[in-house]
Design a protein around this motif. Sequence first.
Motif, PDB file in Angstrom:
ATOM      1  N   LYS A 185       0.841  -1.200   0.000  1.00  0.00           N
ATOM      2  CA  LYS A 185       0.000   0.000   0.000  1.00  0.00           C
ATOM      3  C   LYS A 185       0.881   1.256   0.000  1.00  0.00           C
ATOM      4  N   ASN A 186       1.875   1.274   0.889  1.00  0.00           N
ATOM      5  CA  ASN A 186       2.764   2.439   0.984  1.00  0.00           C
ATOM      6  C   ASN A 186       3.580   2.656  -0.285  1.00  0.00           C
ATOM      7  N   ALA A 187       3.799   1.580  -1.029  1.00  0.00           N
ATOM      8  CA  ALA A 187       4.574   1.681  -2.277  1.00  0.00           C
ATOM      9  C   ALA A 187       3.707   2.170  -3.440  1.00  0.00           C
ATOM     10  N   GLY A 188       2.396   2.327  -3.210  1.00  0.00           N
ATOM     11  CA  GLY A 188       1.528   2.853  -4.267  1.00  0.00           C
ATOM     12  C   GLY A 188       0.675   1.812  -4.963  1.00  0.00           C
ATOM     13  N   VAL A 189       0.620   0.606  -4.402  1.00  0.00           N
ATOM     14  CA  VAL A 189      -0.170  -0.469  -5.017  1.00  0.00           C
ATOM     15  C   VAL A 189      -1.662  -0.246  -4.734  1.00  0.00           C
ATOM     16  N   ASP A 190      -2.505  -0.445  -5.756  1.00  0.00           N
ATOM     17  CA  ASP A 190      -3.951  -0.215  -5.628  1.00  0.00           C
ATOM     18  C   ASP A 190      -4.745  -1.493  -5.377  1.00  0.00           C
ATOM     19  N   ILE A 191      -4.266  -2.614  -5.972  1.00  0.00           N
ATOM     20  CA  ILE A 191      -5.025  -3.881  -5.907  1.00  0.00           C
ATOM     21  C   ILE A 191      -4.058  -5.013  -5.574  1.00  0.00           C
ATOM     22  N   VAL A 192      -4.446  -5.874  -4.645  1.00  0.00           N
ATOM     23  CA  VAL A 192      -3.655  -7.087  -4.421  1.00  0.00           C
ATOM     24  C   VAL A 192      -4.467  -8.315  -4.819  1.00  0.00           C
ATOM     25  N   VAL A 193      -3.751  -9.270  -5.424  1.00  0.00           N
ATOM     26  CA  VAL A 193      -4.317 -10.584  -5.719  1.00  0.00           C
ATOM     27  C   VAL A 193      -3.851 -11.506  -4.594  1.00  0.00           C
ATOM     28  N   ALA A 194      -4.746 -12.326  -4.085  1.00  0.00           N
ATOM     29  CA  ALA A 194      -4.334 -13.292  -3.058  1.00  0.00           C
ATOM     30  C   ALA A 194      -5.147 -14.563  -3.237  1.00  0.00           C
ATOM     31  N   GLY A 195      -4.452 -15.677  -3.354  1.00  0.00           N
ATOM     32  CA  GLY A 195      -5.110 -16.967  -3.578  1.00  0.00           C
ATOM     33  C   GLY A 195      -5.115 -17.805  -2.321  1.00  0.00           C
ATOM     34  N   SER A 196      -3.951 -18.388  -2.017  1.00  0.00           N
ATOM     35  CA  SER A 196      -3.886 -19.310  -0.879  1.00  0.00           C
ATOM     36  C   SER A 196      -4.190 -18.586   0.435  1.00  0.00           C
ATOM     37  N   TYR A 197      -3.760 -17.334   0.575  1.00  0.00           N
ATOM     38  CA  TYR A 197      -4.015 -16.613   1.828  1.00  0.00           C
ATOM     39  C   TYR A 197      -5.524 -16.501   2.085  1.00  0.00           C
ATOM     40  N   VAL A 198      -6.293 -16.200   1.031  1.00  0.00           N
ATOM     41  CA  VAL A 198      -7.739 -16.019   1.203  1.00  0.00           C
ATOM     42  C   VAL A 198      -8.444 -17.356   1.421  1.00  0.00           C
ATOM     43  N   TYR A 199      -8.141 -18.331   0.564  1.00  0.00           N
ATOM     44  CA  TYR A 199      -8.917 -19.583   0.625  1.00  0.00           C
ATOM     45  C   TYR A 199      -8.482 -20.520   1.758  1.00  0.00           C
ATOM     46  N   LYS A 200      -7.254 -20.334   2.266  1.00  0.00           N
ATOM     47  CA  LYS A 200      -6.783 -21.260   3.299  1.00  0.00           C
ATOM     48  C   LYS A 200      -6.609 -20.579   4.662  1.00  0.00           C
ATOM     49  N   HIS A 201      -7.197 -19.410   4.811  1.00  0.00           N
ATOM     50  CA  HIS A 201      -7.061 -18.678   6.073  1.00  0.00           C
ATOM     51  C   HIS A 201      -7.787 -19.433   7.196  1.00  0.00           C
ATOM     52  N   PRO A 202      -7.103 -19.645   8.329  1.00  0.00           N
ATOM     53  CA  PRO A 202      -7.740 -20.425   9.413  1.00  0.00           C
ATOM     54  C   PRO A 202      -9.035 -19.798   9.934  1.00  0.00           C
ATOM     55  N   LYS A 203      -9.157 -18.448   9.836  1.00  0.00           N
ATOM     56  CA  LYS A 203     -10.379 -17.811  10.347  1.00  0.00           C
ATOM     57  C   LYS A 203     -11.432 -17.610   9.263  1.00  0.00           C
ATOM     58  N   GLY A 204     -11.145 -18.076   8.056  1.00  0.00           N
ATOM     59  CA  GLY A 204     -12.144 -17.998   6.988  1.00  0.00           C
ATOM     60  C   GLY A 204     -11.891 -16.866   6.004  1.00  0.00           C
ATOM     61  N   ILE A 205     -12.672 -16.938   4.922  1.00  0.00           N
ATOM     62  CA  ILE A 205     -12.480 -16.049   3.779  1.00  0.00           C
ATOM     63  C   ILE A 205     -12.755 -14.584   4.122  1.00  0.00           C
ATOM     64  N   LYS A 206     -13.815 -14.352   4.882  1.00  0.00           N
ATOM     65  CA  LYS A 206     -14.208 -12.976   5.194  1.00  0.00           C
ATOM     66  C   LYS A 206     -13.112 -12.253   5.980  1.00  0.00           C
ATOM     67  N   GLU A 207     -12.618 -12.950   6.982  1.00  0.00           N
ATOM     68  CA  GLU A 207     -11.544 -12.400   7.827  1.00  0.00           C
ATOM     69  C   GLU A 207     -10.300 -12.123   6.980  1.00  0.00           C
ATOM     70  N   ALA A 208      -9.995 -13.061   6.085  1.00  0.00           N
ATOM     71  CA  ALA A 208      -8.796 -12.920   5.247  1.00  0.00           C
ATOM     72  C   ALA A 208      -8.909 -11.684   4.359  1.00  0.00           C
ATOM     73  N   ILE A 209     -10.068 -11.514   3.719  1.00  0.00           N
ATOM     74  CA  ILE A 209     -10.246 -10.374   2.817  1.00  0.00           C
ATOM     75  C   ILE A 209     -10.190  -9.067   3.612  1.00  0.00           C
ATOM     76  N   SER A 210     -10.867  -9.007   4.756  1.00  0.00           N
ATOM     77  CA  SER A 210     -10.832  -7.763   5.552  1.00  0.00           C
ATOM     78  C   SER A 210      -9.410  -7.414   5.975  1.00  0.00           C
ATOM     79  N   SER A 211      -8.601  -8.423   6.270  1.00  0.00           N
ATOM     80  CA  SER A 211      -7.241  -8.139   6.747  1.00  0.00           C
ATOM     81  C   SER A 211      -6.361  -7.558   5.640  1.00  0.00           C
ATOM     82  N   LEU A 212      -6.796  -7.686   4.386  1.00  0.00           N
ATOM     83  CA  LEU A 212      -6.013  -7.126   3.266  1.00  0.00           C
ATOM     84  C   LEU A 212      -6.472  -5.721   2.896  1.00  0.00           C
ATOM     85  N   LYS A 213      -7.615  -5.310   3.441  1.00  0.00           N
ATOM     86  CA  LYS A 213      -8.158  -3.989   3.086  1.00  0.00           C
ATOM     87  C   LYS A 213      -7.515  -2.899   3.943  1.00  0.00           C
ATOM     88  N   VAL A 214      -6.263  -2.617   3.674  1.00  0.00           N
ATOM     89  CA  VAL A 214      -5.534  -1.636   4.495  1.00  0.00           C
ATOM     90  C   VAL A 214      -5.645  -0.252   3.874  1.00  0.00           C
TER      91      VAL A 214
END
Length: 214
Positions: A185-214
């Motif tokens: 984010k600090n480097a100027g990135v607008d969109i992140v792609v995440a596969g394994s982090y989102v689908y294999k997150h121990p707390k579930g997909i919703k938690e994983a996606i929210s944690s990336l919305k910085v």
Amino acid sequence: MLVAPSILSADFGNLAHDVKAICDAGCDLVHVDVMDGHFVPNLTIGPVVVEAVAKVATKPLDIHLMVENNNFFVDLFAPIKPKYISFHIESERHANRLANKIRELGISPAVVLNPHTPIENVEYLLEYVDMVLLMSVNPGFGGQKFIPSVIERAMRLKELILQKNPECLIEVDGGVNDKNVKELKNAGVDIVVAGSYVYKHPKGIKEAISSLKV
Ligand code: DX5
Ligand code: ZN
């Protein structure tokens, strides 16, 4: 930060369920990895499956082509009307012609760079595309380790974008998680792609996606 989960890490036996899950969990785009077994040593899905994904997705599709023959694949996927089609600069000899063709089809063109490809290789393409995707792994597989030099590359790209086409977005793909998303984010990135982090997150997909919305 906008979040584009990659369905490469979904359960393909329950694809409709897994596509709906990321859309319901608040993703911004559905990232679809198309591999031809030539440009990368893996094969994924074609238009029949992507059409089925488009039917259940409530968010726009972001199609990432990892193929040798971009022109052929653009023709195959254009009727599905994704928001973005991105092609690798390493496999394209006529990049601005292809970007213009994608735009004429009513789709936003995007160009992708492998981790070792100089940023300057797309400098003169920036005015033709709506997004640049920087790979932070060598493409072909989900679940690989993040290559940190992408941070510096994103900062250099951001400078060029500000000069040439300030509307152009930066997306980063590969090994993204809650540990590196802030720096992106600090480097100027607008969109992140995440596969394994989102689908294999121990707390579930919703938690994983929210944690990336910085
Ligand atoms: C890799 C693909 C990525 C991949 C990302 O070639 O382009 O979109 O699915 O997966 P993770 O987030 O697991 O690295
Ligand atoms: Zn991808």
